[in-house]
Design a protein around this motif. Sequence first.
Motif, PDB file in Angstrom:
ATOM      1  N   GLY A 120       5.903 -23.631  44.061  1.00  0.00           N
ATOM      2  CA  GLY A 120       6.406 -24.753  43.272  1.00  0.00           C
ATOM      3  C   GLY A 120       5.738 -26.063  43.640  1.00  0.00           C
ATOM      4  O   GLY A 120       5.861 -27.048  42.934  1.00  0.00           O
ATOM      5  N   SER A 154      10.666 -23.636  45.787  1.00  0.00           N
ATOM      6  CA  SER A 154      11.168 -23.210  44.477  1.00  0.00           C
ATOM      7  C   SER A 154      12.668 -22.922  44.534  1.00  0.00           C
ATOM      8  O   SER A 154      13.390 -23.228  43.587  1.00  0.00           O
ATOM      9  CB  SER A 154      10.402 -21.990  43.969  1.00  0.00           C
ATOM     10  N   ASN A 161      15.219 -24.989  42.270  1.00  0.00           N
ATOM     11  CA  ASN A 161      16.056 -24.282  41.286  1.00  0.00           C
ATOM     12  C   ASN A 161      17.547 -24.546  41.467  1.00  0.00           C
ATOM     13  O   ASN A 161      18.305 -24.452  40.506  1.00  0.00           O
ATOM     14  CB  ASN A 161      15.789 -22.773  41.351  1.00  0.00           C
TER      15      ASN A 161
END
Length: 83
Positions: free
Chosen positions: A22, A75, A79
Amino acid sequence: MINFNVYAFLPAIDFLYIKLQGQDNSRDKLLSIRDNLSKLNEAQVLSELLTLDFMFYDYSNEQSEVWDIQLESFSSFYNRSEK
């Protein structure tokens, strides 16, 4: 061929690559470092690793939680955050 003196950095590079999912700039730089290991010495590898983006910034979310690379990947943090 990998320079024997920097071979010990491979596990760290692989660990960081996973944790930085990410974070495209840092991951791209890690790939570049890995691709150039045969040309770098220990000091150069350390210098390159210490200039990765995540070393300079604290990433926090709306709950004022700060991302800790040792606990979760970027990530995962991203998220579960709204912003």
